[in-house]
Motif scaffolding. Structure first.
Motif, PDB file in Angstrom:
ATOM      1  N   PHE A  83       0.848  -1.195   0.000  1.00 55.55           N
ATOM      2  CA  PHE A  83       0.000   0.000   0.000  1.00 55.55           C
ATOM      3  C   PHE A  83       0.883   1.243   0.000  1.00 55.55           C
ATOM      4  O   PHE A  83       1.749   1.389   0.858  1.00 55.55           O
ATOM      5  N   ASN A  84       0.652   2.137  -0.948  1.00 53.04           N
ATOM      6  CA  ASN A  84       1.462   3.358  -1.051  1.00 53.04           C
ATOM      7  C   ASN A  84       0.520   4.554  -1.173  1.00 53.04           C
ATOM      8  O   ASN A  84      -0.209   4.691  -2.152  1.00 53.04           O
ATOM      9  N   SER A  85       0.534   5.409  -0.165  1.00 52.07           N
ATOM     10  CA  SER A  85      -0.360   6.568  -0.136  1.00 52.07           C
ATOM     11  C   SER A  85       0.350   7.865  -0.508  1.00 52.07           C
ATOM     12  O   SER A  85      -0.249   8.943  -0.419  1.00 52.07           O
ATOM     13  N   LEU A  86       1.616   7.797  -0.902  1.00 51.29           N
ATOM     14  CA  LEU A  86       2.403   9.003  -1.142  1.00 51.29           C
ATOM     15  C   LEU A  86       1.780   9.878  -2.224  1.00 51.29           C
ATOM     16  O   LEU A  86       1.676  11.098  -2.072  1.00 51.29           O
ATOM     17  N   GLN A  87       1.370   9.278  -3.315  1.00 55.13           N
ATOM     18  CA  GLN A  87       0.819  10.061  -4.418  1.00 55.13           C
ATOM     19  C   GLN A  87      -0.457  10.789  -3.998  1.00 55.13           C
ATOM     20  O   GLN A  87      -0.653  11.970  -4.325  1.00 55.13           O
ATOM     21  N   VAL A 173      -3.548   1.769   8.332  1.00 63.24           N
ATOM     22  CA  VAL A 173      -3.710   0.994   9.565  1.00 63.24           C
ATOM     23  C   VAL A 173      -3.929  -0.473   9.236  1.00 63.24           C
ATOM     24  O   VAL A 173      -3.353  -1.370   9.879  1.00 63.24           O
ATOM     25  N   THR A 174      -4.751  -0.745   8.223  1.00 63.92           N
ATOM     26  CA  THR A 174      -4.978  -2.130   7.819  1.00 63.92           C
ATOM     27  C   THR A 174      -3.688  -2.774   7.339  1.00 63.92           C
ATOM     28  O   THR A 174      -3.368  -3.921   7.699  1.00 63.92           O
ATOM     29  N   ASN A 190       5.956   5.192   8.448  1.00 65.28           N
ATOM     30  CA  ASN A 190       6.420   6.387   7.733  1.00 65.28           C
ATOM     31  C   ASN A 190       5.286   7.062   6.976  1.00 65.28           C
ATOM     32  O   ASN A 190       5.187   8.301   6.933  1.00 65.28           O
ATOM     33  N   GLN A 191       4.428   6.260   6.367  1.00 66.87           N
ATOM     34  CA  GLN A 191       3.318   6.837   5.621  1.00 66.87           C
ATOM     35  C   GLN A 191       2.288   7.474   6.557  1.00 66.87           C
ATOM     36  O   GLN A 191       1.653   8.475   6.201  1.00 66.87           O
ATOM     37  N   LEU A 192       2.125   6.900   7.742  1.00 63.85           N
ATOM     38  CA  LEU A 192       1.248   7.534   8.725  1.00 63.85           C
ATOM     39  C   LEU A 192       1.811   8.893   9.152  1.00 63.85           C
ATOM     40  O   LEU A 192       1.059   9.859   9.340  1.00 63.85           O
TER      41      LEU A 192
END
Length: 252
Positions: A83-87, A173-174, A190-192
């Motif tokens: 899972f990558n939320s950076l974008q 979180v998941t 880190n993404q959080l």
């Protein structure tokens, strides 16, 4: 008759076999089994050696299994988080930056602010001709109205980012709870932190937009007061001959 003969033959064979066993037992080791030497001590030693060799093989198999397990664990620890939320976070930050960049009339720039204030809020802008004073007053009013509108737009953008932040947080979180290795857990953390930074950026932008609107409105009120004093001074000078120094006292 035949059964008796058969029985006798079997009895004779049994006696002969017993005799051979007795002879074999009494024969030295080098004469047993037709000349093949049988040494019980050597045989026992060979069996013990074979057992030790088998134990070594078992130990090596266990070591290989342990190494394989260790490699599997290392592979899990090195596996990247799927899972990558950076974008998505970058897009939210860019939307907020775009709203700030669309600020009306007075940009978020030190030089631009200084230039506008020199031209409309202080100095000669408050002591010019009547037409100039009216034009500057109207410009200051437009500055204030535009700043409040900008603040509302930034507020709307920040509120719009809340839903995206919630979706991103749920995914992170998941992913963190189902992480199979240390790297995945660290990347989720880190993404959080990146999500928290994005929310702090939104909060900073909101405070900046509100502060800008309040500052411009306060500056407009101060300019209106200064203009009122100047108008009163001019009126008193024309009407009664009051000196400029007395106009302030009369106004107060």
């Amino acid at each position: 008759m035949k059964p008796n003969i058969l029985r006798r033959a079997m009895l004779a064979g049994a006696i002969a076999t017993s005799s051979m066993i007795g002879i074999t037992a009494a024969t030295p080791a080098h004469a047993q089994f037709g000349g093949i030497v049988y040494d019980p001590t050597n045989y026992a030693q060979n069996v013990l050696t074979a057992a030790r060799s088998l134990q070594q093989v078992n130990n090596q198999i266990q070591q290989i299994q342990q190494q394989a397990t260790s490699l599997i664990n290392e592979a899990r620890n090195l596996a990247s988080l799927p899972f990558n939320s950076l974008q998505q976070l970058q897009q939210q930050v860019q939307r907020t930056q775009q709203l700030l960049g669309e600020a009306q009339r007075i940009a978020y720039d030190v030089q631009n602010v200084q230039q506008v204030f020199n031209g409309r809020y202080k100095g000669a802008a408050l002591t010019g001709t009547h037409a100039q004073m009216v034009a500057n007053a109207n410009a200051r009013w437009e500055d204030s109205v535009g700043a409040f509108e900008d603040a509302l737009r930034v507020q709307a953008g920040v509120v719009g980012n809340i839903d995206g932040a919630r979706t991103t947080m749920d995914g992170l979180v998941t992913s963190s709870q189902s992480a199979t290795g240390a790297l995945q857990a660290a990347q989720a953390g880190n993404q959080l932190l990146a999500l928290q930074s994005q929310q702090l950026a939104d909060l900073t932008a909101l405070l900046a937009a509100q502060g800008r609107a309040q500052a411009l409105d306060s500056a407009r009120n101060a300019a209106v007061e200064a203009e009122s004093r100047e108008r009163l001074r001019r009126f008193l000078t024309r009407s009664t001959g009051y000196q400029p120094g007395n106009a302030r006292m009369f106004h107060d």
